[in-house]
Write an enzyme that holds these catalytic residues in place. Structure first.
Site, PDB file in Angstrom:
ATOM      1  N   LYS A  12      41.509  48.022  44.559  1.00 58.67           N
ATOM      2  CA  LYS A  12      41.517  48.553  43.191  1.00 58.67           C
ATOM      3  C   LYS A  12      41.891  50.046  43.171  1.00 58.67           C
ATOM      4  O   LYS A  12      41.833  50.726  44.206  1.00 58.67           O
ATOM      5  CB  LYS A  12      40.141  48.318  42.549  1.00 58.67           C
ATOM      6  CG  LYS A  12      39.797  46.831  42.355  1.00 58.67           C
ATOM      7  CD  LYS A  12      38.473  46.684  41.586  1.00 58.67           C
ATOM      8  CE  LYS A  12      38.125  45.231  41.353  1.00 58.67           C
ATOM      9  NZ  LYS A  12      36.895  45.072  40.531  1.00 58.67           N
ATOM     10  N   PHE A  60      32.227  44.824  29.084  1.00 56.43           N
ATOM     11  CA  PHE A  60      32.963  45.773  29.928  1.00 56.43           C
ATOM     12  C   PHE A  60      34.459  45.477  29.991  1.00 56.43           C
ATOM     13  O   PHE A  60      35.183  46.117  30.758  1.00 56.43           O
ATOM     14  CB  PHE A  60      32.354  45.805  31.341  1.00 56.43           C
ATOM     15  CG  PHE A  60      32.261  44.456  32.015  1.00 56.43           C
ATOM     16  CD1 PHE A  60      33.350  43.900  32.674  1.00 56.43           C
ATOM     17  CD2 PHE A  60      31.071  43.747  31.985  1.00 56.43           C
ATOM     18  CE1 PHE A  60      33.261  42.662  33.287  1.00 56.43           C
ATOM     19  CE2 PHE A  60      30.969  42.497  32.602  1.00 56.43           C
ATOM     20  CZ  PHE A  60      32.078  41.963  33.252  1.00 56.43           C
ATOM     21  N   ARG A  88      34.576  36.883  49.896  1.00 56.86           N
ATOM     22  CA  ARG A  88      33.487  37.320  49.005  1.00 56.86           C
ATOM     23  C   ARG A  88      32.357  37.959  49.833  1.00 56.86           C
ATOM     24  O   ARG A  88      31.746  38.938  49.419  1.00 56.86           O
ATOM     25  CB  ARG A  88      32.938  36.133  48.197  1.00 56.86           C
ATOM     26  CG  ARG A  88      33.962  35.438  47.318  1.00 56.86           C
ATOM     27  CD  ARG A  88      34.311  36.159  46.075  1.00 56.86           C
ATOM     28  NE  ARG A  88      33.163  36.459  45.246  1.00 56.86           N
ATOM     29  CZ  ARG A  88      33.240  37.111  44.090  1.00 56.86           C
ATOM     30  NH1 ARG A  88      34.408  37.558  43.656  1.00 56.86           N
ATOM     31  NH2 ARG A  88      32.171  37.354  43.369  1.00 56.86           N
ATOM     32  N   THR A  94      28.947  42.588  43.632  1.00 59.96           N
ATOM     33  CA  THR A  94      29.694  43.300  42.589  1.00 59.96           C
ATOM     34  C   THR A  94      29.150  44.710  42.401  1.00 59.96           C
ATOM     35  O   THR A  94      29.909  45.679  42.304  1.00 59.96           O
ATOM     36  CB  THR A  94      29.593  42.523  41.256  1.00 59.96           C
ATOM     37  OG1 THR A  94      29.968  41.167  41.487  1.00 59.96           O
ATOM     38  CG2 THR A  94      30.488  43.135  40.190  1.00 59.96           C
ATOM     39  N   ARG A 105      32.414  46.866  49.787  1.00 56.61           N
ATOM     40  CA  ARG A 105      31.883  47.564  48.599  1.00 56.61           C
ATOM     41  C   ARG A 105      30.775  48.540  48.978  1.00 56.61           C
ATOM     42  O   ARG A 105      30.640  49.603  48.360  1.00 56.61           O
ATOM     43  CB  ARG A 105      31.424  46.543  47.562  1.00 56.61           C
ATOM     44  CG  ARG A 105      32.613  45.949  46.796  1.00 56.61           C
ATOM     45  CD  ARG A 105      32.217  44.830  45.904  1.00 56.61           C
ATOM     46  NE  ARG A 105      33.270  44.496  44.946  1.00 56.61           N
ATOM     47  CZ  ARG A 105      33.307  43.368  44.249  1.00 56.61           C
ATOM     48  NH1 ARG A 105      32.347  42.473  44.387  1.00 56.61           N
ATOM     49  NH2 ARG A 105      34.283  43.132  43.401  1.00 56.61           N
ATOM     50  N   ASN A 115      34.546  49.315  41.872  1.00 55.39           N
ATOM     51  CA  ASN A 115      33.935  48.734  43.072  1.00 55.39           C
ATOM     52  C   ASN A 115      34.947  48.329  44.141  1.00 55.39           C
ATOM     53  O   ASN A 115      34.707  47.404  44.921  1.00 55.39           O
ATOM     54  CB  ASN A 115      32.997  47.584  42.699  1.00 55.39           C
ATOM     55  CG  ASN A 115      33.713  46.483  41.958  1.00 55.39           C
ATOM     56  OD1 ASN A 115      34.922  46.542  41.767  1.00 55.39           O
ATOM     57  ND2 ASN A 115      32.976  45.471  41.552  1.00 55.39           N
ATOM     58  N   HIS A 118      38.770  43.467  44.644  1.00 53.78           N
ATOM     59  CA  HIS A 118      38.631  42.181  43.945  1.00 53.78           C
ATOM     60  C   HIS A 118      38.906  41.059  44.937  1.00 53.78           C
ATOM     61  O   HIS A 118      39.753  41.194  45.811  1.00 53.78           O
ATOM     62  CB  HIS A 118      39.666  42.089  42.800  1.00 53.78           C
ATOM     63  CG  HIS A 118      39.775  40.705  42.234  1.00 53.78           C
ATOM     64  ND1 HIS A 118      38.935  40.237  41.252  1.00 53.78           N
ATOM     65  CD2 HIS A 118      40.597  39.667  42.551  1.00 53.78           C
ATOM     66  CE1 HIS A 118      39.250  38.980  40.970  1.00 53.78           C
ATOM     67  NE2 HIS A 118      40.253  38.605  41.746  1.00 53.78           N
TER      68      HIS A 118
HETATM   69  P1  GDP Z   1      33.428  40.205  41.048  1.00 52.93           P
HETATM   70  O1  GDP Z   1      33.898  38.771  41.153  1.00 52.93           O
HETATM   71  O2  GDP Z   1      32.380  40.564  42.055  1.00 52.93           O
HETATM   72  O3  GDP Z   1      34.581  41.193  41.035  1.00 52.93           O
HETATM   73  O4  GDP Z   1      32.678  40.361  39.643  1.00 52.93           O
HETATM   74  P2  GDP Z   1      32.953  39.746  38.178  1.00 52.93           P
HETATM   75  O5  GDP Z   1      34.016  38.670  38.236  1.00 52.93           O
HETATM   76  O6  GDP Z   1      31.632  39.395  37.595  1.00 52.93           O
HETATM   77  O7  GDP Z   1      33.510  40.991  37.351  1.00 52.93           O
HETATM   78  C1  GDP Z   1      34.843  41.425  37.479  1.00 52.93           C
HETATM   79  C2  GDP Z   1      34.846  42.927  37.574  1.00 52.93           C
HETATM   80  O8  GDP Z   1      34.350  43.476  36.344  1.00 52.93           O
HETATM   81  C3  GDP Z   1      33.927  43.519  38.643  1.00 52.93           C
HETATM   82  O9  GDP Z   1      34.488  43.540  39.933  1.00 52.93           O
HETATM   83  C4  GDP Z   1      33.710  44.919  38.104  1.00 52.93           C
HETATM   84  O10 GDP Z   1      34.848  45.759  38.354  1.00 52.93           O
HETATM   85  C5  GDP Z   1      33.606  44.655  36.598  1.00 52.93           C
HETATM   86  N1  GDP Z   1      32.203  44.415  36.180  1.00 52.93           N
HETATM   87  C6  GDP Z   1      31.441  43.332  36.439  1.00 52.93           C
HETATM   88  N2  GDP Z   1      30.218  43.428  35.898  1.00 52.93           N
HETATM   89  C7  GDP Z   1      30.215  44.624  35.251  1.00 52.93           C
HETATM   90  C8  GDP Z   1      29.231  45.311  34.467  1.00 52.93           C
HETATM   91  O11 GDP Z   1      28.114  44.835  34.254  1.00 52.93           O
HETATM   92  N3  GDP Z   1      29.606  46.527  33.958  1.00 52.93           N
HETATM   93  C9  GDP Z   1      30.824  47.070  34.165  1.00 52.93           C
HETATM   94  N4  GDP Z   1      31.105  48.271  33.621  1.00 52.93           N
HETATM   95  N5  GDP Z   1      31.779  46.450  34.892  1.00 52.93           N
HETATM   96  C10 GDP Z   1      31.483  45.247  35.441  1.00 52.93           C
END
Ligand code: GDP
Length: 141
Positions: A12, A60, A88, A94, A105, A115, A118
């Site tokens: 990212k 978000f 993962r 996350t 991460r 973070n 992806h």
């Molecule tokens: P991942 O699969 O671990 O990347 O997580 P998700 O699919 O749930 O979310 C996609 C992306 O959205 C994450 O990698 C973060 O960059 C962002 N994100 C997820 N949860 C949050 C949150 O609660 N707040 C904010 N600001 N960003 C979030």
């Protein structure tokens, strides 16, 4: 017989800005992932919205798509046995506050949004995400 699986990962914009590309790619190779395809690019806000369409109703979504279109990304198609789950695990949680030691991460993420990396979360998601960034001929290996 071993079944190879493919997954999509993105380094990212925060990690690119922190000069973490080399370190993160080294982690992929050290952990048995084969790099099938790789490119550096910047996506538009609209393209980020398409990629993260599944999160469109999340609070978000706007800041996430601003962030993902704010600078260069490095996208890679990776292959190994159990690639989706193993990536993962290597990425970590996350929210970096919950990420285990030794994960990408834990080392590179700043906060739950910025973070560093992806990774596709399932095999069908990986198929969609690989085809989002790579043409068929780029993955024909
Ligand atoms: P991942 O699969 O671990 O990347 O997580 P998700 O699919 O749930 O979310 C996609 C992306 O959205 C994450 O990698 C973060 O960059 C962002 N994100 C997820 N949860 C949050 C949150 O609660 N707040 C904010 N600001 N960003 C979030």
């Amino acid at each position: 017989m071993k079944t190879l699986q493919r997954t999509l990962t993105i380094i990212k914009p925060d990690a690119v800005r922190r000069n973490a590309i080399g370190d993160i790619i080294e982690q992929f190779e050290k952990n048995g992932f084969r790099i099938l395809a790789m490119k550096m690019l910047q996506i538009s806000k609209h393209q980020a919205e398409q990629f993260y369409a599944v999160h469109a109703s999340r609070p978000f979504f706007n800041t996430l798509t601003d962030f993902m279109s704010s600078g260069s990304l490095v996208v890679l198609a990776l292959e190994k046995e159990n690639a989706v789950a193993d990536l993962r695990k290597l990425m970590g949680a996350t929210n970096p506050a919950n990420a285990e030691d030794g994960t990408i991460r834990r080392k590179w993420a700043t906060n739950i949004e910025h973070n560093a990396i992806h990774g596709s979360d399932a095999e069908d998601t990986a198929r969609f995400e690989l085809s989002f960034f790579f043409a068929g001929y780029e993955l024909a290996k």
